[in-house]
Scaffold this motif. Sequence first.
Motif, PDB file in Angstrom:
ATOM      1  N   CYS A  40      -7.584   5.399  -9.809  1.00  0.00           N
ATOM      2  CA  CYS A  40      -6.792   6.698  -8.879  1.00  0.00           C
ATOM      3  C   CYS A  40      -5.935   6.473  -7.716  1.00  0.00           C
ATOM      4  O   CYS A  40      -4.350   6.552  -7.931  1.00  0.00           O
ATOM      5  CB  CYS A  40      -7.872   8.085  -8.397  1.00  0.00           C
ATOM      6  SG  CYS A  40      -7.530   8.748  -7.068  1.00  0.00           S
ATOM      7  N   THR A  41      -6.005   5.251  -7.068  1.00  0.00           N
ATOM      8  CA  THR A  41      -4.433   4.795  -5.649  1.00  0.00           C
ATOM      9  C   THR A  41      -3.423   4.350  -6.890  1.00  0.00           C
ATOM     10  O   THR A  41      -2.255   5.344  -6.330  1.00  0.00           O
ATOM     11  CB  THR A  41      -5.508   3.377  -5.465  1.00  0.00           C
ATOM     12  OG1 THR A  41      -5.323   2.708  -6.600  1.00  0.00           O
ATOM     13  CG2 THR A  41      -6.149   3.585  -4.297  1.00  0.00           C
ATOM     14  N   CYS A 100      -2.115   8.107  -7.935  1.00  0.00           N
ATOM     15  CA  CYS A 100      -1.338   8.481  -6.981  1.00  0.00           C
ATOM     16  C   CYS A 100      -0.129   7.833  -6.079  1.00  0.00           C
ATOM     17  O   CYS A 100       0.686   8.411  -6.154  1.00  0.00           O
ATOM     18  CB  CYS A 100      -2.737   8.438  -5.523  1.00  0.00           C
ATOM     19  SG  CYS A 100      -3.764   9.626  -5.561  1.00  0.00           S
ATOM     20  N   GLN A 101      -0.066   6.666  -6.308  1.00  0.00           N
ATOM     21  CA  GLN A 101       1.247   6.004  -6.005  1.00  0.00           C
ATOM     22  C   GLN A 101       2.208   5.997  -7.137  1.00  0.00           C
ATOM     23  O   GLN A 101       3.276   6.090  -6.192  1.00  0.00           O
ATOM     24  CB  GLN A 101       0.708   4.735  -5.833  1.00  0.00           C
ATOM     25  CG  GLN A 101       0.537   3.962  -4.687  1.00  0.00           C
ATOM     26  CD  GLN A 101      -0.212   2.419  -4.140  1.00  0.00           C
ATOM     27  OE1 GLN A 101      -0.396   1.819  -5.365  1.00  0.00           O
ATOM     28  NE2 GLN A 101      -0.611   1.826  -3.376  1.00  0.00           N
ATOM     29  N   HIS A 130       2.996   9.781  -6.292  1.00  0.00           N
ATOM     30  CA  HIS A 130       4.235  10.277  -5.269  1.00  0.00           C
ATOM     31  C   HIS A 130       5.465   9.501  -5.244  1.00  0.00           C
ATOM     32  O   HIS A 130       7.203  10.023  -5.248  1.00  0.00           O
ATOM     33  CB  HIS A 130       3.850   9.407  -4.260  1.00  0.00           C
ATOM     34  CG  HIS A 130       4.161   9.363  -3.131  1.00  0.00           C
ATOM     35  ND1 HIS A 130       4.547  10.110  -2.100  1.00  0.00           N
ATOM     36  CD2 HIS A 130       5.071   8.002  -2.351  1.00  0.00           C
ATOM     37  CE1 HIS A 130       4.717   9.886  -0.823  1.00  0.00           C
ATOM     38  NE2 HIS A 130       5.509   9.007  -0.867  1.00  0.00           N
ATOM     39  N   PRO A 189     -10.535  12.511  -5.700  1.00  0.00           N
ATOM     40  CA  PRO A 189     -10.022  12.139  -6.791  1.00  0.00           C
ATOM     41  C   PRO A 189      -8.593  14.042  -6.662  1.00  0.00           C
ATOM     42  O   PRO A 189      -8.107  13.794  -6.584  1.00  0.00           O
ATOM     43  CB  PRO A 189      -9.914  11.777  -8.563  1.00  0.00           C
ATOM     44  CG  PRO A 189     -11.571  11.476  -8.150  1.00  0.00           C
ATOM     45  CD  PRO A 189     -12.228  11.643  -7.169  1.00  0.00           C
ATOM     46  N   GLY A 223      -9.925  15.924  -4.222  1.00  0.00           N
ATOM     47  CA  GLY A 223      -9.171  16.199  -2.783  1.00  0.00           C
ATOM     48  C   GLY A 223      -7.948  15.319  -2.967  1.00  0.00           C
ATOM     49  O   GLY A 223      -7.079  15.770  -1.679  1.00  0.00           O
ATOM     50  N   ALA A 224      -7.772  14.298  -3.011  1.00  0.00           N
ATOM     51  CA  ALA A 224      -6.641  13.145  -2.897  1.00  0.00           C
ATOM     52  C   ALA A 224      -5.454  13.037  -3.416  1.00  0.00           C
ATOM     53  O   ALA A 224      -4.527  13.122  -3.110  1.00  0.00           O
ATOM     54  CB  ALA A 224      -6.645  11.436  -3.448  1.00  0.00           C
ATOM     55  N   SER A 273      -4.160  16.612  -1.504  1.00  0.00           N
ATOM     56  CA  SER A 273      -3.369  16.445  -0.239  1.00  0.00           C
ATOM     57  C   SER A 273      -1.801  15.758  -0.684  1.00  0.00           C
ATOM     58  O   SER A 273      -0.540  15.894  -0.202  1.00  0.00           O
ATOM     59  CB  SER A 273      -3.649  15.423   0.400  1.00  0.00           C
ATOM     60  OG  SER A 273      -3.731  14.059  -0.414  1.00  0.00           O
ATOM     61  N   LEU A 274      -1.576  15.455  -1.762  1.00  0.00           N
ATOM     62  CA  LEU A 274      -0.662  14.744  -2.300  1.00  0.00           C
ATOM     63  C   LEU A 274       0.802  16.000  -2.553  1.00  0.00           C
ATOM     64  O   LEU A 274       1.883  15.856  -2.721  1.00  0.00           O
ATOM     65  CB  LEU A 274      -0.059  14.091  -3.881  1.00  0.00           C
ATOM     66  CG  LEU A 274      -0.176  12.425  -3.560  1.00  0.00           C
ATOM     67  CD1 LEU A 274      -0.228  11.785  -4.593  1.00  0.00           C
ATOM     68  CD2 LEU A 274       0.419  12.093  -2.624  1.00  0.00           C
TER      69      LEU A 274
END
Lengths: 314, 393
Positions: free
Chosen positions: A133-134, A137-138, A141, A174, A176-177, A180-181
């Motif tokens: 997931c990280t 997200c990266q 972004h 995930p 929620g993450a 937030s993005l």
Amino acid sequence: MPSEGAAGCGRWSEMLESLLALGGLVLLRDSVEWEGRSFLKALIRKAALSGEQVRILGCEVSEEEFREGFDSDVNSRLVYHDLFRDPLNWSKTGEAPPGGPLGALRAMCKRTDPGPVTIAIDSLSWLLLRQPCTTVCQVLHALSHRTPCPGHSPAVEQVRVLGLLHEELHGPGPVGALSSLAQTEVTLGGTAGLDSAHIVFRRPRQRPTHQTQWFSILPDFSLDLQEGPRLECQPHPDPYTSPVDPTTHLTFNLRLSKKEKEARDGLTLPFQFSSEKQQALLRPGQGQAASHIFYEPDAYDDLDQEDPDDDLDV
Amino acid sequence: MAAVATCGAGAGGTESMAAATSKSNVTSFQRRGPRARGTDSGGPRLVSIAGTRPSVRNGQLLVSTGLPALDQLLGGGLAVGTVLLVEEDKYSIYSPLLFKYFLAEGIINGHTLLVASAKEDPADILQELPAPLLDDSCKKEFDEDVCNKKPESDIKMKIAWRYQLSPKMEVGPVTSSRFGHYYDVSKRIPRELIETSKWHGFFLPEKMSSADKVECCSLTPGYMKLLHFIQNIIYEEGFDGSNPQKKQRNILRIGIQSLGLPLWGDDVCCSENCDSSHSLSKFLYILRGLLRTSLSACIITMPTHLIQNKAIIARVTNLSDTVVALESFVGSERETNPLYKDYHGLIHIRQIPRLNNLICDESDVKDLAFKLKRKLFTIEKISDALKWWSRRS
């Protein structure tokens, strides 16, 4: 083109435009009951019709199925990257860029001409199930906030990422993450027969605004805005209606009439140092009887007038 | 009226004590400017560095957080060498403000800044700092605020007429104050101030190249890089006293935005049983070690509402020194509650450190709410009438 009158035509276009205008990540959350791919295709159609280039990362359905229903001019503006047919690149044709699906996304971000770009990901759930997931997200972004390429004008170029997320497949973490993005979040739902989209706009440094729109999607993937169901039943009655008035049943008077107010203001308070009091203190004996002390001795009182300290040899 | 809790007798009853130390939070006693305290504060560290003052309790060196109201709640300010953890509100609307106040205070006082973020470029964060309120204009702001709030104060007092001329209870702006300034949120800080200030930025996407896949000692690479960066700055610029040539000492203000987000490479927010569950704790532990041995203060904002494992939140709270949580009413049922209509959210002081002390300066007031007015961010106690009301309904 939509079959509604001029008012309806303008409104659906406005709504989609407002979704696309903010830039950044637009997160479409759908579920088994209310599927989101048609809404995603409606957004893609809108972006393509405004003349932009749309790049699609297709993972869940085949390219033919995805392109079905689009007009030819929309289809010509779509650049499709197919991960459905051969996700692990076993056929080794050499077309796929290195780095897997995320590498493909990063490549999309780099190879663009100046102008607004829309990247559609179908779907983010597919990526989340295969990549940490990280990392996802990266990469998202980096896509939404890419620095302009050297040589182009320094103005920030509009990059929009439309991501479809099947929220039932993931836990709250995930989802929620990614929320937030996201700059815009659209949750699809509805009641019998009517679809609704609950939209949350998160403009930076401002309070998020919510909006709910009822719509239906026409076969050519244009939106038709609806009024919403007639009977809006309130499942939660407002718990704060009709509060108890605390001023009933009091033993003292909270409200004064005008006369009473005047009388109150005219009162001389005991510790108020007015001129009359000053006079009274300066001339104590005039016309006033001397003050008396009335004393009733108790059984235990010692009435001996002698000073007990006389015994001391001081 | 001001009940001074400790060391009142020793310091002399005739001296005016700072408002922060009184148990009731409404006192008009103002401290008469920092005097050269020779022996009773102790330590050569207290050669005055701009923007710091010693605490009246134990002489601990304090810096302002940028919000005088928050300084008062924390016992005078943030101690040098400690971490202030701000738990972000749900949509991250108000926590960036506290972050920016902290940095702006650093710029005004001439401190060195270190801004770290994985989400926004530090240069952009610095452009958006609030502008400081100059003395005349901020007096006007306060006067108009006070007038709007209490129109009946104009009535001449009839019974307590002796108190009519005493200064107002609110902590208003003190002209030419050297500790704690007021800022105007609607205006940006002038560019000259940023350009003349010294700052270092750490933007994670720039520092990480995709080739680094080194996983060492269970710290995520992003955190590792940030710690190295901070350590380098502290060492090179002599904040830990390592460079004895430096005559003029200064404070390093570190600001880390949204620690724990997946953008840092940490998956505390993504899953409950994450692989690198100790990464965040280790980071905070090492960071605190770095801070304790240098003249620096750090603010960290963390989206704790996204962290799935509640045990991690408890660990993080224990590893930080001061913890403040913001809870905004946006999107919650409290938004429509008429009790809270004057406020934008609640602020909870979750922890205050006991530094060289057996007790901490905890305020009695637990019901605090904040409000973002057009120009100011204010923290107020929820009035007792509202509390009575909330118990009835």
